[in-house]
Design an enzyme around this catalytic site. Structure first.
Site, PDB file in Angstrom:
ATOM      1  N   PHE A  82      29.480   8.253 -20.423  1.00  0.00           N
ATOM      2  CA  PHE A  82      28.454   8.079 -21.461  1.00  0.00           C
ATOM      3  C   PHE A  82      27.813   6.697 -21.363  1.00  0.00           C
ATOM      4  O   PHE A  82      26.789   6.458 -22.008  1.00  0.00           O
ATOM      5  CB  PHE A  82      29.073   8.139 -22.864  1.00  0.00           C
ATOM      6  CG  PHE A  82      29.623   9.465 -23.282  1.00  0.00           C
ATOM      7  CD1 PHE A  82      28.801  10.435 -23.823  1.00  0.00           C
ATOM      8  CD2 PHE A  82      30.983   9.740 -23.183  1.00  0.00           C
ATOM      9  CE1 PHE A  82      29.310  11.651 -24.254  1.00  0.00           C
ATOM     10  CE2 PHE A  82      31.506  10.947 -23.606  1.00  0.00           C
ATOM     11  CZ  PHE A  82      30.661  11.913 -24.136  1.00  0.00           C
ATOM     12  N   THR A 135      20.203  13.272 -19.833  1.00  0.00           N
ATOM     13  CA  THR A 135      19.228  13.584 -20.872  1.00  0.00           C
ATOM     14  C   THR A 135      18.169  14.560 -20.378  1.00  0.00           C
ATOM     15  O   THR A 135      17.892  14.633 -19.180  1.00  0.00           O
ATOM     16  CB  THR A 135      18.556  12.258 -21.329  1.00  0.00           C
ATOM     17  OG1 THR A 135      17.401  12.564 -22.104  1.00  0.00           O
ATOM     18  CG2 THR A 135      18.089  11.422 -20.151  1.00  0.00           C
ATOM     19  N   ASP A 136      17.537  15.249 -21.326  1.00  0.00           N
ATOM     20  CA  ASP A 136      16.412  16.124 -20.973  1.00  0.00           C
ATOM     21  C   ASP A 136      15.160  15.308 -20.615  1.00  0.00           C
ATOM     22  O   ASP A 136      14.198  15.851 -20.077  1.00  0.00           O
ATOM     23  CB  ASP A 136      16.101  17.107 -22.115  1.00  0.00           C
ATOM     24  CG  ASP A 136      15.717  16.441 -23.435  1.00  0.00           C
ATOM     25  OD1 ASP A 136      15.810  15.193 -23.544  1.00  0.00           O
ATOM     26  OD2 ASP A 136      15.313  17.165 -24.368  1.00  0.00           O
ATOM     27  N   GLU A 137      15.180  13.993 -20.933  1.00  0.00           N
ATOM     28  CA  GLU A 137      13.970  13.185 -20.717  1.00  0.00           C
ATOM     29  C   GLU A 137      13.651  13.020 -19.234  1.00  0.00           C
ATOM     30  O   GLU A 137      12.541  12.623 -18.882  1.00  0.00           O
ATOM     31  CB  GLU A 137      14.114  11.822 -21.409  1.00  0.00           C
ATOM     32  CG  GLU A 137      14.380  12.002 -22.890  1.00  0.00           C
ATOM     33  CD  GLU A 137      14.261  10.747 -23.737  1.00  0.00           C
ATOM     34  OE1 GLU A 137      13.569   9.805 -23.319  1.00  0.00           O
ATOM     35  OE2 GLU A 137      14.862  10.721 -24.825  1.00  0.00           O
ATOM     36  N   TYR A 160      13.673   4.079 -19.219  1.00  0.00           N
ATOM     37  CA  TYR A 160      14.953   4.727 -19.568  1.00  0.00           C
ATOM     38  C   TYR A 160      15.136   6.028 -18.795  1.00  0.00           C
ATOM     39  O   TYR A 160      16.135   6.219 -18.108  1.00  0.00           O
ATOM     40  CB  TYR A 160      15.022   4.994 -21.083  1.00  0.00           C
ATOM     41  CG  TYR A 160      16.099   5.985 -21.473  1.00  0.00           C
ATOM     42  CD1 TYR A 160      17.453   5.675 -21.311  1.00  0.00           C
ATOM     43  CD2 TYR A 160      15.777   7.241 -22.003  1.00  0.00           C
ATOM     44  CE1 TYR A 160      18.445   6.589 -21.657  1.00  0.00           C
ATOM     45  CE2 TYR A 160      16.764   8.156 -22.352  1.00  0.00           C
ATOM     46  CZ  TYR A 160      18.097   7.821 -22.173  1.00  0.00           C
ATOM     47  OH  TYR A 160      19.079   8.734 -22.514  1.00  0.00           O
ATOM     48  N   LYS A 164      17.864   7.125 -15.852  1.00  0.00           N
ATOM     49  CA  LYS A 164      18.788   8.266 -15.972  1.00  0.00           C
ATOM     50  C   LYS A 164      18.547   9.261 -14.827  1.00  0.00           C
ATOM     51  O   LYS A 164      19.493   9.823 -14.271  1.00  0.00           O
ATOM     52  CB  LYS A 164      18.620   8.966 -17.323  1.00  0.00           C
ATOM     53  CG  LYS A 164      19.063   8.162 -18.527  1.00  0.00           C
ATOM     54  CD  LYS A 164      20.541   7.803 -18.563  1.00  0.00           C
ATOM     55  CE  LYS A 164      21.444   8.981 -18.803  1.00  0.00           C
ATOM     56  NZ  LYS A 164      22.861   8.565 -18.972  1.00  0.00           N
ATOM     57  N   ASN A 259       8.159  15.014 -35.416  1.00  0.00           N
ATOM     58  CA  ASN A 259       8.748  13.841 -36.070  1.00  0.00           C
ATOM     59  C   ASN A 259       8.403  13.787 -37.562  1.00  0.00           C
ATOM     60  O   ASN A 259       9.253  13.464 -38.392  1.00  0.00           O
ATOM     61  CB  ASN A 259       8.270  12.555 -35.385  1.00  0.00           C
ATOM     62  CG  ASN A 259       8.794  12.452 -33.958  1.00  0.00           C
ATOM     63  OD1 ASN A 259       9.808  13.079 -33.602  1.00  0.00           O
ATOM     64  ND2 ASN A 259       8.110  11.676 -33.120  1.00  0.00           N
ATOM     65  N   GLY A 302       3.202   5.508 -23.257  1.00  0.00           N
ATOM     66  CA  GLY A 302       3.744   6.595 -22.418  1.00  0.00           C
ATOM     67  C   GLY A 302       4.573   7.601 -23.195  1.00  0.00           C
ATOM     68  O   GLY A 302       5.415   8.296 -22.621  1.00  0.00           O
TER      69      GLY A 302
END
Ligand code: NAD
Ligand code: TYD
Length: 363
Positions: A82, A135-137, A160, A164, A259, A302
Protein backbone atom coordinates in the site's frame (compact mmCIF):
# COMPACT_ATOMS: atom_id res chain seq x y z
CA UNK A 1 0.42 -17.28 3.94
CA UNK A 2 2.21 -17.12 7.31
CA UNK A 3 4.22 -13.91 7.54
CA UNK A 4 2.53 -11.00 5.83
CA UNK A 5 4.39 -7.75 5.20
CA UNK A 6 2.00 -4.81 4.83
CA UNK A 7 3.77 -1.73 3.52
CA UNK A 8 2.03 1.60 4.10
CA UNK A 9 -0.01 -0.08 6.84
CA UNK A 10 -0.24 3.12 8.91
CA UNK A 11 -2.13 4.92 6.13
CA UNK A 12 -5.84 4.99 5.36
CA UNK A 13 -6.47 1.77 3.41
CA UNK A 14 -3.45 -0.09 4.83
CA UNK A 15 -4.61 0.63 8.41
CA UNK A 16 -8.13 -0.56 7.65
CA UNK A 17 -6.69 -3.67 5.98
CA UNK A 18 -4.52 -4.55 8.99
CA UNK A 19 -7.51 -4.24 11.36
CA UNK A 20 -9.59 -6.33 8.96
CA UNK A 21 -6.97 -9.08 8.72
CA UNK A 22 -6.34 -9.19 12.48
CA UNK A 23 -10.08 -9.69 12.97
CA UNK A 24 -10.64 -12.25 10.24
CA UNK A 25 -7.29 -14.14 10.29
CA UNK A 26 -6.00 -14.06 13.86
CA UNK A 27 -3.45 -16.84 13.18
CA UNK A 28 -1.56 -14.77 10.61
CA UNK A 29 1.58 -12.84 11.56
CA UNK A 30 1.44 -9.27 10.23
CA UNK A 31 4.45 -6.98 9.99
CA UNK A 32 3.67 -3.38 9.07
CA UNK A 33 6.42 -1.35 7.42
CA UNK A 34 5.67 2.35 7.15
CA UNK A 35 7.84 5.42 6.80
CA UNK A 36 5.24 7.51 8.67
CA UNK A 37 5.18 10.14 5.95
CA UNK A 38 2.62 12.93 6.49
CA UNK A 39 -0.40 10.62 5.95
CA UNK A 40 1.03 7.75 8.03
CA UNK A 41 -0.33 7.72 11.55
CA UNK A 42 0.16 5.18 14.33
CA UNK A 43 -3.28 6.14 15.66
CA UNK A 44 -4.66 4.32 12.61
CA UNK A 45 -3.35 1.09 14.18
CA UNK A 46 -4.79 1.82 17.62
CA UNK A 47 -5.84 -1.30 19.51
CA UNK A 48 -3.21 -3.54 17.88
CA UNK A 49 -0.44 -4.56 20.24
CA UNK A 50 3.10 -5.66 19.48
CA UNK A 51 3.29 -9.43 19.93
CA UNK A 52 3.47 -12.71 18.02
CA UNK A 53 0.66 -11.69 15.66
CA UNK A 54 1.57 -8.09 14.93
CA UNK A 55 4.57 -5.80 14.78
CA UNK A 56 5.34 -2.35 13.42
CA UNK A 57 8.61 -1.28 11.79
CA UNK A 58 9.29 2.31 10.81
CA UNK A 59 11.08 2.24 7.48
CA UNK A 60 11.13 3.24 3.83
CA UNK A 61 10.31 0.94 0.90
CA UNK A 62 13.08 2.73 -1.02
CA UNK A 63 15.67 1.36 1.42
CA UNK A 64 16.87 -2.04 0.16
CA UNK A 65 18.85 -2.89 3.30
CA UNK A 66 15.82 -2.43 5.57
CA UNK A 67 13.76 -4.65 3.28
CA UNK A 68 16.51 -7.23 2.92
CA UNK A 69 16.79 -7.54 6.74
CA UNK A 70 13.06 -7.76 7.16
CA UNK A 71 12.53 -10.43 4.51
CA UNK A 72 15.31 -12.55 6.03
CA UNK A 73 14.52 -12.03 9.71
CA UNK A 74 10.74 -12.37 9.46
CA UNK A 75 10.65 -15.02 6.70
CA UNK A 76 8.20 -12.87 4.74
CA UNK A 77 6.17 -15.01 2.32
CA UNK A 78 3.46 -12.49 1.40
CA UNK A 79 3.56 -8.76 0.63
CA UNK A 80 0.68 -6.32 0.26
CA UNK A 81 2.06 -3.03 -1.01
CA UNK A 82 0.00 0.00 0.00
CA UNK A 83 2.98 2.32 0.57
CA UNK A 84 2.60 5.31 -1.69
CA UNK A 85 2.22 9.00 -2.09
CA UNK A 86 -1.49 9.02 -2.83
CA UNK A 87 -2.88 12.53 -3.35
CA UNK A 88 -3.27 13.91 -6.89
CA UNK A 89 -3.16 17.58 -5.79
CA UNK A 90 0.13 17.04 -3.94
CA UNK A 91 1.54 15.30 -7.02
CA UNK A 92 0.83 18.48 -8.99
CA UNK A 93 2.57 20.63 -6.36
CA UNK A 94 5.58 18.31 -5.97
CA UNK A 95 5.86 15.21 -8.17
CA UNK A 96 9.32 14.03 -7.05
CA UNK A 97 8.21 12.18 -3.92
CA UNK A 98 5.68 10.30 -6.06
CA UNK A 99 8.37 9.07 -8.43
CA UNK A 100 10.63 8.13 -5.53
CA UNK A 101 8.15 6.13 -3.45
CA UNK A 102 5.68 4.90 -6.04
CA UNK A 103 8.19 4.01 -8.77
CA UNK A 104 11.56 3.41 -7.09
CA UNK A 105 10.00 2.16 -3.85
CA UNK A 106 7.89 -0.45 -5.63
CA UNK A 107 10.91 -1.49 -7.67
CA UNK A 108 13.05 -1.84 -4.52
CA UNK A 109 10.38 -3.88 -2.76
CA UNK A 110 10.09 -6.22 -5.75
CA UNK A 111 13.84 -6.55 -5.87
CA UNK A 112 14.00 -7.56 -2.20
CA UNK A 113 11.28 -10.15 -2.91
CA UNK A 114 13.31 -11.40 -5.88
CA UNK A 115 16.42 -11.83 -3.72
CA UNK A 116 14.59 -13.81 -1.05
CA UNK A 117 11.98 -15.67 -3.05
CA UNK A 118 13.72 -16.37 -6.35
CA UNK A 119 17.48 -16.23 -5.76
CA UNK A 120 17.80 -16.94 -2.02
CA UNK A 121 15.06 -19.45 -1.33
CA UNK A 122 14.31 -18.15 2.20
CA UNK A 123 10.75 -19.42 1.69
CA UNK A 124 9.28 -21.83 -0.86
CA UNK A 125 8.55 -19.89 -4.06
CA UNK A 126 5.14 -21.54 -4.55
CA UNK A 127 4.05 -20.24 -1.13
CA UNK A 128 4.83 -16.60 -1.92
CA UNK A 129 2.55 -13.84 -3.09
CA UNK A 130 3.08 -10.14 -3.92
CA UNK A 131 -0.09 -8.06 -4.03
CA UNK A 132 0.33 -4.59 -5.45
CA UNK A 133 -2.45 -2.14 -4.59
CA UNK A 134 -3.06 0.25 -7.45
CA UNK A 135 -5.68 2.61 -8.76
CA UNK A 136 -8.20 2.99 -11.57
CA UNK A 137 -6.59 6.37 -12.35
CA UNK A 138 -3.95 4.58 -14.46
CA UNK A 139 -6.61 4.24 -17.19
CA UNK A 140 -7.10 8.00 -17.61
CA UNK A 141 -10.48 9.64 -17.99
CA UNK A 142 -13.79 8.36 -19.40
CA UNK A 143 -16.42 10.33 -21.29
CA UNK A 144 -20.08 10.12 -20.31
CA UNK A 145 -20.30 6.39 -21.04
CA UNK A 146 -18.18 3.26 -20.76
CA UNK A 147 -16.23 1.49 -18.01
CA UNK A 148 -12.61 0.62 -17.27
CA UNK A 149 -11.88 -3.08 -17.78
CA UNK A 150 -8.58 -4.88 -17.19
CA UNK A 151 -7.92 -4.49 -20.94
CA UNK A 152 -8.37 -0.71 -21.07
CA UNK A 153 -5.07 0.82 -22.26
CA UNK A 154 -3.12 2.76 -19.66
CA UNK A 155 -3.42 6.52 -20.14
CA UNK A 156 -2.43 8.25 -16.89
CA UNK A 157 -2.91 12.02 -16.74
CA UNK A 158 -1.44 13.20 -13.41
CA UNK A 159 2.01 12.71 -11.92
CA UNK A 160 0.30 10.51 -9.30
CA UNK A 161 -1.40 8.24 -11.81
CA UNK A 162 1.70 8.13 -14.02
CA UNK A 163 3.78 6.99 -11.05
CA UNK A 164 1.22 4.31 -10.18
CA UNK A 165 1.06 3.19 -13.83
CA UNK A 166 4.87 2.86 -13.84
CA UNK A 167 4.76 0.77 -10.69
CA UNK A 168 2.12 -1.53 -12.23
CA UNK A 169 4.40 -2.10 -15.23
CA UNK A 170 7.36 -2.95 -13.00
CA UNK A 171 5.23 -5.47 -11.10
CA UNK A 172 4.18 -7.01 -14.39
CA UNK A 173 7.78 -7.26 -15.56
CA UNK A 174 8.91 -8.93 -12.32
CA UNK A 175 6.23 -11.54 -12.79
CA UNK A 176 7.11 -12.23 -16.42
CA UNK A 177 10.87 -12.09 -16.04
CA UNK A 178 11.54 -13.52 -12.59
CA UNK A 179 8.35 -15.42 -11.85
CA UNK A 180 7.36 -13.28 -8.85
CA UNK A 181 3.83 -14.47 -8.02
CA UNK A 182 2.33 -10.99 -8.30
CA UNK A 183 -1.26 -9.81 -8.51
CA UNK A 184 -2.21 -6.17 -9.10
CA UNK A 185 -5.53 -4.66 -8.06
CA UNK A 186 -6.77 -1.41 -9.61
CA UNK A 187 -9.39 0.12 -7.36
CA UNK A 188 -11.68 3.12 -7.59
CA UNK A 189 -11.98 5.91 -4.98
CA UNK A 190 -12.21 4.68 -1.40
CA UNK A 191 -13.82 6.37 1.58
CA UNK A 192 -14.35 5.48 5.25
CA UNK A 193 -12.61 5.71 8.65
CA UNK A 194 -9.02 7.03 8.94
CA UNK A 195 -8.92 8.75 5.53
CA UNK A 196 -6.54 11.72 5.64
CA UNK A 197 -8.57 14.97 5.52
CA UNK A 198 -6.99 16.22 2.29
CA UNK A 199 -9.26 13.87 0.26
CA UNK A 200 -12.73 14.95 -0.91
CA UNK A 201 -15.02 13.16 1.55
CA UNK A 202 -13.23 13.72 4.89
CA UNK A 203 -12.33 17.29 3.88
CA UNK A 204 -15.98 18.08 3.21
CA UNK A 205 -17.21 16.37 6.40
CA UNK A 206 -14.76 18.24 8.63
CA UNK A 207 -15.33 21.61 6.95
CA UNK A 208 -19.11 21.17 6.97
CA UNK A 209 -19.04 20.32 10.70
CA UNK A 210 -16.93 23.40 11.39
CA UNK A 211 -18.93 25.76 9.15
CA UNK A 212 -15.94 26.34 6.86
CA UNK A 213 -16.13 26.81 3.05
CA UNK A 214 -16.55 23.66 0.95
CA UNK A 215 -14.21 24.04 -2.07
CA UNK A 216 -15.63 22.27 -5.13
CA UNK A 217 -13.30 22.12 -8.12
CA UNK A 218 -14.57 23.29 -11.53
CA UNK A 219 -18.30 22.74 -12.05
CA UNK A 220 -18.55 19.90 -9.51
CA UNK A 221 -19.62 17.53 -12.29
CA UNK A 222 -16.60 15.18 -12.15
CA UNK A 223 -17.62 11.60 -11.47
CA UNK A 224 -15.89 9.00 -9.29
CA UNK A 225 -16.96 5.42 -8.50
CA UNK A 226 -16.93 5.20 -4.69
CA UNK A 227 -16.12 2.11 -2.63
CA UNK A 228 -16.36 1.75 1.15
CA UNK A 229 -12.89 0.89 2.41
CA UNK A 230 -13.88 -2.34 4.15
CA UNK A 231 -15.18 -3.68 0.83
CA UNK A 232 -11.76 -2.90 -0.67
CA UNK A 233 -10.08 -4.83 2.18
CA UNK A 234 -12.29 -7.84 1.46
CA UNK A 235 -11.40 -7.64 -2.23
CA UNK A 236 -7.66 -7.56 -1.48
CA UNK A 237 -8.04 -10.56 0.82
CA UNK A 238 -9.89 -12.42 -1.96
CA UNK A 239 -7.16 -11.52 -4.47
CA UNK A 240 -4.49 -12.73 -2.01
CA UNK A 241 -6.23 -16.05 -1.51
CA UNK A 242 -7.52 -16.80 -5.00
CA UNK A 243 -6.08 -14.28 -7.49
CA UNK A 244 -4.04 -15.83 -10.28
CA UNK A 245 -0.38 -14.77 -10.39
CA UNK A 246 0.30 -12.38 -13.26
CA UNK A 247 -3.31 -11.17 -13.34
CA UNK A 248 -4.81 -7.79 -12.63
CA UNK A 249 -8.25 -7.24 -11.08
CA UNK A 250 -10.35 -4.10 -11.21
CA UNK A 251 -12.27 -3.24 -8.05
CA UNK A 252 -15.09 -0.69 -7.84
CA UNK A 253 -18.15 0.22 -5.85
CA UNK A 254 -20.72 0.43 -8.64
CA UNK A 255 -21.54 3.82 -7.09
CA UNK A 256 -20.86 6.58 -9.58
CA UNK A 257 -21.45 10.02 -8.09
CA UNK A 258 -20.81 13.59 -9.16
CA UNK A 259 -18.73 15.50 -6.63
CA UNK A 260 -21.55 18.00 -6.07
CA UNK A 261 -23.99 15.21 -5.21
CA UNK A 262 -21.60 13.97 -2.54
CA UNK A 263 -20.96 17.38 -1.04
CA UNK A 264 -24.69 18.14 -0.92
CA UNK A 265 -25.43 14.77 0.67
CA UNK A 266 -22.79 15.31 3.37
CA UNK A 267 -24.31 18.75 4.09
CA UNK A 268 -27.81 17.36 4.48
CA UNK A 269 -26.71 14.41 6.66
CA UNK A 270 -24.92 16.79 9.05
CA UNK A 271 -27.76 19.38 9.07
CA UNK A 272 -30.22 16.61 9.83
CA UNK A 273 -28.12 15.22 12.69
CA UNK A 274 -27.47 18.67 14.18
CA UNK A 275 -31.21 19.45 14.13
CA UNK A 276 -32.01 16.50 16.40
CA UNK A 277 -28.83 16.24 18.49
CA UNK A 278 -28.30 19.08 20.96
CA UNK A 279 -24.80 17.89 21.92
CA UNK A 280 -23.68 17.88 18.28
CA UNK A 281 -25.20 21.32 17.74
CA UNK A 282 -23.29 22.51 20.83
CA UNK A 283 -19.98 21.18 19.48
CA UNK A 284 -20.56 22.56 15.99
CA UNK A 285 -22.65 25.72 16.43
CA UNK A 286 -22.78 26.64 12.72
CA UNK A 287 -26.45 27.10 11.82
CA UNK A 288 -27.14 25.47 8.45
CA UNK A 289 -28.12 24.96 5.82
CA UNK A 290 -24.55 23.85 5.13
CA UNK A 291 -25.07 23.81 1.36
CA UNK A 292 -24.58 27.57 1.65
CA UNK A 293 -20.90 26.86 2.40
CA UNK A 294 -20.26 25.44 -1.08
CA UNK A 295 -17.75 27.49 -3.12
CA UNK A 296 -16.78 26.71 -6.70
CA UNK A 297 -13.00 27.13 -6.88
CA UNK A 298 -10.38 26.97 -9.62
CA UNK A 299 -10.30 23.54 -11.24
CA UNK A 300 -7.47 21.05 -10.70
CA UNK A 301 -5.10 21.12 -13.73
CA UNK A 302 -5.68 18.08 -15.96
CA UNK A 303 -8.69 17.07 -13.84
CA UNK A 304 -10.01 13.66 -15.02
CA UNK A 305 -13.73 13.90 -15.75
CA UNK A 306 -15.08 10.45 -15.00
CA UNK A 307 -13.92 7.11 -13.62
CA UNK A 308 -16.13 3.99 -13.61
CA UNK A 309 -15.14 0.38 -13.09
CA UNK A 310 -16.33 -2.84 -14.66
CA UNK A 311 -15.96 -5.38 -11.82
CA UNK A 312 -17.00 -8.37 -13.92
CA UNK A 313 -13.66 -10.18 -13.67
CA UNK A 314 -13.25 -10.09 -9.88
CA UNK A 315 -16.92 -11.00 -9.43
CA UNK A 316 -16.68 -13.99 -11.77
CA UNK A 317 -13.24 -15.29 -10.72
CA UNK A 318 -13.03 -14.45 -7.04
CA UNK A 319 -16.70 -14.16 -6.07
CA UNK A 320 -16.23 -10.63 -4.67
CA UNK A 321 -18.78 -7.86 -4.84
CA UNK A 322 -19.30 -4.75 -2.71
CA UNK A 323 -21.50 -5.22 0.35
CA UNK A 324 -21.88 -1.65 1.61
CA UNK A 325 -24.08 0.73 -0.39
CA UNK A 326 -22.93 4.31 -0.82
CA UNK A 327 -25.87 5.59 1.25
CA UNK A 328 -24.92 3.32 4.19
CA UNK A 329 -21.19 3.91 3.82
CA UNK A 330 -21.38 7.70 3.72
CA UNK A 331 -23.56 7.79 6.87
CA UNK A 332 -21.14 5.48 8.69
CA UNK A 333 -18.26 7.67 7.55
CA UNK A 334 -19.87 10.94 8.72
CA UNK A 335 -20.56 9.25 12.07
CA UNK A 336 -16.96 8.04 12.35
CA UNK A 337 -15.60 11.57 11.85
CA UNK A 338 -18.10 12.93 14.40
CA UNK A 339 -17.06 10.25 16.92
CA UNK A 340 -13.32 10.61 16.27
CA UNK A 341 -12.75 14.34 16.50
CA UNK A 342 -9.45 13.99 18.44
CA UNK A 343 -8.03 11.94 15.52
CA UNK A 344 -8.57 14.69 12.96
CA UNK A 345 -7.99 17.64 15.32
CA UNK A 346 -4.46 16.39 15.84
CA UNK A 347 -3.94 16.30 12.07
CA UNK A 348 -5.42 19.78 11.66
CA UNK A 349 -2.88 21.10 14.16
CA UNK A 350 0.12 19.90 12.12
CA UNK A 351 1.62 20.12 8.61
CA UNK A 352 -1.79 19.64 7.03
CA UNK A 353 -2.94 23.23 7.66
CA UNK A 354 0.11 24.61 5.83
CA UNK A 355 -0.82 22.45 2.84
CA UNK A 356 -4.46 23.52 3.20
CA UNK A 357 -3.68 27.24 3.25
CA UNK A 358 -1.44 26.83 0.22
CA UNK A 359 -4.04 24.82 -1.68
CA UNK A 360 -7.17 26.72 -0.81
CA UNK A 361 -5.91 30.10 0.41
CA UNK A 362 -8.75 32.12 1.90
CA UNK A 363 -11.53 30.21 0.10
P1 NAD B 1 -2.34 7.09 2.33
O1 NAD B 1 -1.65 8.28 1.76
O2 NAD B 1 -3.42 7.28 3.36
O3 NAD B 1 -1.27 6.09 2.97
C1 NAD B 1 -0.03 5.81 2.40
C2 NAD B 1 0.87 5.23 3.47
O4 NAD B 1 2.15 4.92 2.86
C3 NAD B 1 1.17 6.19 4.62
O5 NAD B 1 1.03 5.51 5.86
C4 NAD B 1 2.61 6.61 4.39
O6 NAD B 1 3.31 6.94 5.59
C5 NAD B 1 3.18 5.37 3.73
N1 NAD B 1 4.38 5.66 2.93
C6 NAD B 1 4.54 6.68 2.04
N2 NAD B 1 5.76 6.61 1.50
C7 NAD B 1 6.39 5.51 2.02
C8 NAD B 1 7.65 4.91 1.84
N3 NAD B 1 8.55 5.43 0.99
N4 NAD B 1 7.95 3.80 2.56
C9 NAD B 1 7.05 3.28 3.44
N5 NAD B 1 5.84 3.82 3.66
C10 NAD B 1 5.50 4.92 2.96
O7 NAD B 1 -2.89 6.30 1.08
P2 NAD B 1 -4.15 5.35 0.89
O8 NAD B 1 -5.30 6.16 0.44
O9 NAD B 1 -4.28 4.47 2.08
O10 NAD B 1 -3.67 4.50 -0.36
C11 NAD B 1 -2.98 3.26 -0.19
C12 NAD B 1 -2.69 2.66 -1.54
O11 NAD B 1 -3.92 2.43 -2.22
C13 NAD B 1 -1.86 3.56 -2.46
O12 NAD B 1 -0.95 2.76 -3.15
C14 NAD B 1 -2.88 4.16 -3.42
O13 NAD B 1 -2.30 4.44 -4.66
C15 NAD B 1 -3.89 3.04 -3.51
N6 NAD B 1 -5.26 3.44 -3.82
C16 NAD B 1 -5.88 4.39 -3.08
C17 NAD B 1 -7.21 4.74 -3.36
C18 NAD B 1 -7.94 5.77 -2.52
O14 NAD B 1 -9.07 6.13 -2.88
N7 NAD B 1 -7.41 6.24 -1.43
C19 NAD B 1 -7.89 4.11 -4.42
C20 NAD B 1 -7.21 3.13 -5.16
C21 NAD B 1 -5.90 2.80 -4.84
P1 TYD C 1 -9.77 13.17 -4.35
O1 TYD C 1 -10.41 12.77 -3.05
O2 TYD C 1 -8.55 14.03 -4.31
O3 TYD C 1 -9.51 11.82 -5.18
P2 TYD C 1 -9.02 11.63 -6.71
O4 TYD C 1 -8.52 12.90 -7.24
O5 TYD C 1 -7.92 10.63 -6.53
O6 TYD C 1 -10.21 11.08 -7.44
O7 TYD C 1 -10.84 13.94 -5.24
C1 TYD C 1 -12.08 13.33 -5.60
C2 TYD C 1 -12.81 14.29 -6.50
O8 TYD C 1 -13.16 15.46 -5.74
C3 TYD C 1 -11.98 14.79 -7.67
O9 TYD C 1 -12.83 14.94 -8.81
C4 TYD C 1 -11.49 16.16 -7.21
C5 TYD C 1 -12.62 16.64 -6.32
N1 TYD C 1 -12.25 17.55 -5.22
C6 TYD C 1 -12.89 18.78 -5.06
O10 TYD C 1 -13.80 19.15 -5.83
N2 TYD C 1 -12.52 19.58 -4.02
C7 TYD C 1 -11.53 19.23 -3.15
O11 TYD C 1 -11.21 20.02 -2.23
C8 TYD C 1 -10.89 17.96 -3.32
C9 TYD C 1 -9.79 17.51 -2.40
C10 TYD C 1 -11.28 17.15 -4.36
Amino acid sequence: MRNLLVTGGAGFIGGNFVHYMRKTRPGLRIIVLDKLAYAGNLENLKGLHEGPGFSFVRGDICDFDTLDNLFGREKIDTVVNFAAESHVDRSILGPRAFMETNVMGTFTLLDAARKHWVDGGTVRPEETRFLHVSTDEVYGSLGDTGYFTEDTPYSPNSPYSASKASSDHIVRAYHHTYGIRAVTTNCSNNYGPYQFPEKLIPLMIINALNGRPLPVYGDGGNVRDWLYVEDHCRAIDAALQKGRPGQTYNIGGGAEKKNMEIVELICSIIDEKAATDGALQGLYPFKGPRKGLIRFVKDRPGHDRRYAIDCGKIEAELGWRPQVTFEEGIRKTVEWYIDNRPWWEKILSGEYMRYYEHQYGGS
